[in-house]
Design an enzyme around this catalytic site. Structure first.
Site, PDB file in Angstrom:
ATOM      1  N   TYR A  36       0.838  -1.196   0.000  1.00 12.48           N
ATOM      2  CA  TYR A  36       0.000   0.000   0.000  1.00 12.48           C
ATOM      3  C   TYR A  36       0.881   1.257   0.000  1.00 12.48           C
ATOM      4  O   TYR A  36       0.661   2.190  -0.766  1.00 12.48           O
ATOM      5  CB  TYR A  36      -0.917  -0.025   1.221  1.00 12.48           C
ATOM      6  CG  TYR A  36      -1.823   1.171   1.352  1.00 12.48           C
ATOM      7  CD1 TYR A  36      -3.071   1.183   0.739  1.00 12.48           C
ATOM      8  CD2 TYR A  36      -1.431   2.287   2.089  1.00 12.48           C
ATOM      9  CE1 TYR A  36      -3.908   2.280   0.860  1.00 12.48           C
ATOM     10  CE2 TYR A  36      -2.254   3.389   2.200  1.00 12.48           C
ATOM     11  CZ  TYR A  36      -3.501   3.383   1.595  1.00 12.48           C
ATOM     12  OH  TYR A  36      -4.319   4.472   1.713  1.00 12.48           O
ATOM     13  N   ASP A  37       1.902   1.233   0.860  1.00 21.28           N
ATOM     14  CA  ASP A  37       2.809   2.383   0.934  1.00 21.28           C
ATOM     15  C   ASP A  37       3.466   2.647  -0.410  1.00 21.28           C
ATOM     16  O   ASP A  37       3.663   3.790  -0.811  1.00 21.28           O
ATOM     17  CB  ASP A  37       3.876   2.154   2.004  1.00 21.28           C
ATOM     18  CG  ASP A  37       3.262   2.122   3.399  1.00 21.28           C
ATOM     19  OD1 ASP A  37       2.102   2.566   3.538  1.00 21.28           O
ATOM     20  OD2 ASP A  37       3.925   1.638   4.334  1.00 21.28           O
ATOM     21  N   SER A  82     -30.417  15.217  20.053  1.00 20.48           N
ATOM     22  CA  SER A  82     -29.831  14.371  21.090  1.00 20.48           C
ATOM     23  C   SER A  82     -30.797  13.213  21.334  1.00 20.48           C
ATOM     24  O   SER A  82     -31.803  13.091  20.644  1.00 20.48           O
ATOM     25  CB  SER A  82     -29.596  15.173  22.360  1.00 20.48           C
ATOM     26  OG  SER A  82     -30.788  15.822  22.701  1.00 20.48           O
ATOM     27  N   LEU A  83     -30.488  12.394  22.309  1.00 20.69           N
ATOM     28  CA  LEU A  83     -31.301  11.203  22.549  1.00 20.69           C
ATOM     29  C   LEU A  83     -31.801  11.183  23.974  1.00 20.69           C
ATOM     30  O   LEU A  83     -31.112  11.634  24.887  1.00 20.69           O
ATOM     31  CB  LEU A  83     -30.452   9.948  22.346  1.00 20.69           C
ATOM     32  CG  LEU A  83     -30.070   9.561  20.920  1.00 20.69           C
ATOM     33  CD1 LEU A  83     -29.047   8.443  20.950  1.00 20.69           C
ATOM     34  CD2 LEU A  83     -31.306   9.114  20.156  1.00 20.69           C
ATOM     35  N   GLU A 114     -27.353  -0.357  18.167  1.00 16.39           N
ATOM     36  CA  GLU A 114     -25.983   0.030  17.832  1.00 16.39           C
ATOM     37  C   GLU A 114     -25.260   0.461  19.098  1.00 16.39           C
ATOM     38  O   GLU A 114     -25.863   1.072  19.971  1.00 16.39           O
ATOM     39  CB  GLU A 114     -25.990   1.242  16.879  1.00 16.39           C
ATOM     40  CG  GLU A 114     -26.805   1.050  15.641  1.00 16.39           C
ATOM     41  CD  GLU A 114     -27.089   2.374  14.913  1.00 16.39           C
ATOM     42  OE1 GLU A 114     -26.440   3.396  15.212  1.00 16.39           O
ATOM     43  OE2 GLU A 114     -27.978   2.367  14.050  1.00 16.39           O
ATOM     44  N   LYS A 316     -28.165   3.566  28.650  1.00 14.36           N
ATOM     45  CA  LYS A 316     -26.821   3.897  29.126  1.00 14.36           C
ATOM     46  C   LYS A 316     -26.258   2.811  30.041  1.00 14.36           C
ATOM     47  O   LYS A 316     -26.979   2.207  30.834  1.00 14.36           O
ATOM     48  CB  LYS A 316     -26.845   5.231  29.890  1.00 14.36           C
ATOM     49  CG  LYS A 316     -27.220   6.424  29.024  1.00 14.36           C
ATOM     50  CD  LYS A 316     -26.150   6.823  28.053  1.00 14.36           C
ATOM     51  CE  LYS A 316     -25.146   7.789  28.617  1.00 14.36           C
ATOM     52  NZ  LYS A 316     -25.570   9.150  28.801  1.00 14.36           N
ATOM     53  N   CYS A 410       8.406  -5.483  54.411  1.00 15.88           N
ATOM     54  CA  CYS A 410       7.133  -6.050  53.985  1.00 15.88           C
ATOM     55  C   CYS A 410       6.082  -5.857  55.075  1.00 15.88           C
ATOM     56  O   CYS A 410       6.318  -6.216  56.232  1.00 15.88           O
ATOM     57  CB  CYS A 410       7.322  -7.539  53.695  1.00 15.88           C
ATOM     58  SG  CYS A 410       5.771  -8.408  53.410  1.00 15.88           S
ATOM     59  N   CYS A 428       8.711  -8.120  48.382  1.00 11.80           N
ATOM     60  CA  CYS A 428       9.136  -8.677  49.658  1.00 11.80           C
ATOM     61  C   CYS A 428      10.146  -9.766  49.343  1.00 11.80           C
ATOM     62  O   CYS A 428       9.950 -10.574  48.434  1.00 11.80           O
ATOM     63  CB  CYS A 428       7.921  -9.262  50.386  1.00 11.80           C
ATOM     64  SG  CYS A 428       8.361 -10.443  51.671  1.00 11.80           S
ATOM     65  N   CYS A 434       6.962 -15.645  53.675  1.00 16.30           N
ATOM     66  CA  CYS A 434       6.022 -14.546  53.919  1.00 16.30           C
ATOM     67  C   CYS A 434       4.597 -15.097  53.816  1.00 16.30           C
ATOM     68  O   CYS A 434       4.227 -15.674  52.798  1.00 16.30           O
ATOM     69  CB  CYS A 434       6.245 -13.443  52.888  1.00 16.30           C
ATOM     70  SG  CYS A 434       4.970 -12.174  52.883  1.00 16.30           S
TER      71      CYS A 434
HETATM   72  S1  IVH Z   1     -28.119   8.545  16.657  1.00 16.30           S
HETATM   73  C1  IVH Z   1     -31.512  11.284  16.558  1.00 16.30           C
HETATM   74  N1  IVH Z   1     -26.419   6.581  16.962  1.00 16.30           N
HETATM   75  O1  IVH Z   1     -25.125  10.090  20.975  1.00 16.30           O
HETATM   76  C2  IVH Z   1     -30.414  10.338  16.665  1.00 16.30           C
HETATM   77  N2  IVH Z   1     -26.031   8.600  18.134  1.00 16.30           N
HETATM   78  O2  IVH Z   1     -27.252  11.618  22.529  1.00 16.30           O
HETATM   79  C3  IVH Z   1     -29.211  10.891  17.325  1.00 16.30           C
HETATM   80  N3  IVH Z   1     -24.006   8.612  19.484  1.00 16.30           N
HETATM   81  O3  IVH Z   1     -24.888  13.276  19.565  1.00 16.30           O
HETATM   82  C4  IVH Z   1     -27.967  10.235  17.011  1.00 16.30           C
HETATM   83  N4  IVH Z   1     -23.372   6.576  18.976  1.00 16.30           N
HETATM   84  O4  IVH Z   1     -22.870  11.771  19.414  1.00 16.30           O
HETATM   85  C5  IVH Z   1     -26.740   7.842  17.305  1.00 16.30           C
HETATM   86  N5  IVH Z   1     -24.957   4.783  17.130  1.00 16.30           N
HETATM   87  C6  IVH Z   1     -25.299   6.037  17.453  1.00 16.30           C
HETATM   88  C7  IVH Z   1     -24.508   6.797  18.326  1.00 16.30           C
HETATM   89  C8  IVH Z   1     -24.924   8.094  18.648  1.00 16.30           C
HETATM   90  C9  IVH Z   1     -23.072   7.674  19.657  1.00 16.30           C
HETATM   91  C10 IVH Z   1     -24.010   9.924  20.142  1.00 16.30           C
HETATM   92  C11 IVH Z   1     -24.054  11.074  19.166  1.00 16.30           C
HETATM   93  C12 IVH Z   1     -25.221  11.924  19.565  1.00 16.30           C
HETATM   94  C13 IVH Z   1     -25.515  11.428  20.936  1.00 16.30           C
HETATM   95  C14 IVH Z   1     -27.003  11.512  21.179  1.00 16.30           C
END
Ligand code: IVH
Length: 671
Positions: A36-37, A82-83, A114, A316, A410, A428, A434
């Protein structure tokens, strides 16, 4: 002439792009690194001679030459959301019930599950297949334009693959992260140079992406997994999240290989428990799992609430870091006499359990982190790993106790403590005189991978030694029932069970026996190699350093450990006493079957296999007459690499040793 050069350049770029795809997306390198290099070098030379032919999407053009002043704002056409979070089964079930209520129908719902990658969300825009913009999430509506830094990440294609469904403009989103290995390597290098280190891969990834000089970003081991594309169902004909991941892959974008399609919230829960088990072995950090309703039409029907989708949720993992106070620092003496500094903590709930001890590993670490009694510290517990002190959190000018000194004697037996030059460990000097080392040796002897004496745990060993019922491993075989019954919290039934377990352990295997002796640095693999090599105990006890080094897996240090172990009178007495007490094994039938299809071949396994565990792969190879060792040498026939292989691949390439993947292995096992 000019066109032939431009053609040549085009061909080279395509070839390199194809190799990038095999390497990053398919995880199946097609050529060795050196080849590759060479391709990259040829391209570089041609471009240097013909600078007018350089284009922005050329694989040579990842790293810009100039730092920038600041990151311009980058607006997101579709906001980056966000989630919501769930923390347990009940909350997840409630999430699914809410979905069904909202849909007003009781249908089976599939999810894409995921890993929730612990890095930084980014948005990339490709126009006509070319990467034109990379941006951070920012506040969700506007982020920062970090295109120049994004371009330096090797697993991000500057140009997408040709594909019939590739839209003119495509916005993809994913998580930039740093692999655990890359992080460790980078920190080790920084430490060596006396530079600042990062606390965790997430911070390291964030810090790296926000470098104003892309040449700095280029040096950081950053990586990415893509997880979505905006408006994908309008732009292509995919109808599910899972299909869209497959499509992203076909476009040349790297997708997390652990993502899976699962049925219902129960399917989500099994994914969660599976991935929790794999978590430590995977080379990237995750802080949970994301479940997304798989059907994109349902996603659209469900829509959003404030800034989070109703169709997705993050499950989480329990927090892995917490703050607490060091009550005192103790030194614990292990089986080999090593004194390990341990921080005794004000108990704190972290990673799902209450933690009151954290290891400080060795004196170098104590000095580097400068942890003292009374300090506030961050502690971290990752999976099954022993909790450790990450760092102190001090107020400026805070009054502290004196720094920790290594003990001179020790703490268990009062013998002198020695420190071998070049080693971080202090020990020790008393050996088996020991009591702590004696206990350690007996615990090791009884453990599952050694003699496997069921019911003989650490606490019981401590009791037996403290009550002076045993002082060495062989004493176990002469224990009397009434003695055991007399111990605290010991009934007649448990005493009989223990005696039966001790009796049963006498029938063992040669490799278990060797391993159970606790010779320094002789782990399960080496013990097994020794048992394969030596026909019986007598020959093993006569082995010299040269002979031992003939064994794959045994280098000069281990060979020296073995010969000095067997040279010591008291160790020989223990071995004799064990045989005298009735410990027996069948000598292994040597695999003399020359027809065994893999006889004479030696393999090294590395990385995570999908269909087999490494142990079962290794057993199967051995059944076919092959040897399996843990380190790569010129004698290795091939290295078999699963996902996230380590440095063994590099070593194999350097030595010209073949690298096989799991498919090749399965073929090999079929022969
Ligand atoms: S989906 C509306 N998929 O989690 C769906 N987010 O709290 C939003 N994250 O800002 C994103 N892995 O940085 C999604 N497989 C994944 C993820 C993911 C990490 C993070 C991402 C987002 C945060 C949401």
């Amino acid at each position: 002439m000019a066109t032939s050069i431009s053609n040549k350049i085009k061909k080279l770029r395509e070839e390199i792009q194809q190799h990038n795809y095999s390497y990053y997306v398919l995880d199946e390198p097609a050529i060795p690194d050196v080849e590759y290099d060479k391709l990259m070098r040829s391209l570089q030379e041609l471009e240097e001679a013909n600078p007018n032919l350089i284009t922005a999407d050329s694989p040579t053009q990842r790293v810009g030459a100039k730092p920038i002043d600041s990151f311009p704002p980058a607006k997101h056409e579709v906001p980056m959301l966000s989630l919501g979070n769930v923390f347990d089964e009940a909350e997840l079930e409630a999430f699914e019930i809410r979905i069904k209520d909202r849909l007003k129908r009781d249908i089976n719902i599939d999810y894409t599950a995921e890993p929730k990658l612990d890095g930084l969300a980014v948005s990339l825009i490709y126009e006509k297949g070319m990467l034109v913009r990379g941006a951070t999430r920012g506040d969700g509506a506007t982020g920062e334009d970090i295109t120049e830094n994004i371009r330096t990440i090797k697993s991000i294609p500057l140009k997408l693959r040709k594909h019939k469904s590739l839209p003119k403009k495509l916005e993809v989103r994913g998580e930039v992260f740093m692999s655990k290995k890359g992080f460790d390597k980078m920190n080790a290098a920084a430490r060596k140079k006396g530079e600042k280190t990062f606390v965790n891969p997430r911070n390291a990834a964030a810090g790296s992406l926000r470098q104003l000089d892309p040449r700095n970003t280029a040096k950081r081991p950053l990586d990415i997994y893509f997880y979505s594309a905006t408006k994908i169902e309008e732009l292509t004909n995919v109808t599910t999240q899972y299909e869209s991941l497959q499509l992203l892959k076909e476009f040349g974008l790297k997708v997390c290989p652990e993502a899976k399609l699962v049925p219902g919230y129960r399917g989500c829960l099994s994914f969660y428990s599976e991935i929790s088990k794999q978590r430590d072995k995977l080379d990237y950090e995750m802080d949970g799992v994301v479940y997304k309703v798989n059907d994109l039409a349902l996603q659209n029907e469900l829509g959003f609430v404030s800034r989070a989708p109703r169709w997705a949720v993050a499950h989480k993992f329990p927090a892995q870091e917490a703050i607490t106070v060091v009550e005192r620092i103790e030194f614990q003496v292990g089986r080999t006499g090593a004194l390990t500094p341990v921080a005794k903590l004000e108990p704190v709930f972290v990673g799902g359990v209450t933690v009151s001890n954290a290891t400080l590993h060795n004196m170098d670490e104590v000095q580097r982190k400068d942890v003292r009694q009374g300090d506030k510290v961050i502690i971290r517990r990752a999976g099954d790993v022993i909790p450790e002190v990450v760092k102190t959190v001090l107020k400026p000018g805070e009054k502290r106790s004196k720094s920790v000194q290594a003990p001179e004697v020790c703490p268990e037996c009062g013998s002198d403590v020695v420190r071998i030059e070049d080693e971080a460990v202090i020990r020790c000097s008393a050996g088996l005189y020991c009591p702590a080392q004696r206990k350690g040796a007996i615990k090791h002897f009884a453990s599952r991978t050694a003699m496997d004496i069921e019911g003989l745990g650490d606490k019981l060993v401590d009791q037996l030694v403290d009550e002076q019922l045993i002082s060495s491993v062989q004493d176990l075989f002469y224990l009397q029932k009434d003695e055991i019954c007399a111990l605290e919290r010991m009934g007649e039934k448990s005493a009989s069970n223990l005696l039966a377990a001790i009796e049963a352990s006498k029938q063992t295997s040669f490799e278990r026996f060797i391993y159970s002796l606790g010779i320094r640095e002789v782990g399960v693999a080496t013990a097994s190699a020794l048992a394969d090599y030596f026909p019986d105990l007598k020959t093993l006890l006569k082995a010299d350093i040269e002979q031992l080094q003939n064994i794959d897996d045994v280098g000069p240090v281990v060979a020296d450990n073995i010969t000095s172990f067997i040279a010591q009178m008291h160790n020989r007495e223990v071995i004799e006493a064990l045989v005298e007490a009735g410990v027996r094994w069948k000598n292994k039938p040597k695999i003399t079957n020359k027809k065994a299809s893999l006889a004479g071949n030696t393999y090294v396994l590395t990385g995570t296999l999908e269909q087999l565990t490494r142990t079962s792969a290794s057993e199967k190879l051995k059944q076919l007459g092959a040897k399996v060792t843990s380190s790569v040498s010129k004698k290795t026939t091939a290295v078999i690499a699963g996902a996230n292989p380590g440095s063994k691949i590099t070593k194999a390439e350097a030595l010209g040793v073949k690298v096989l993947n799991e498919k090749d292995l399965l073929k090999l096992l079929k022969t």
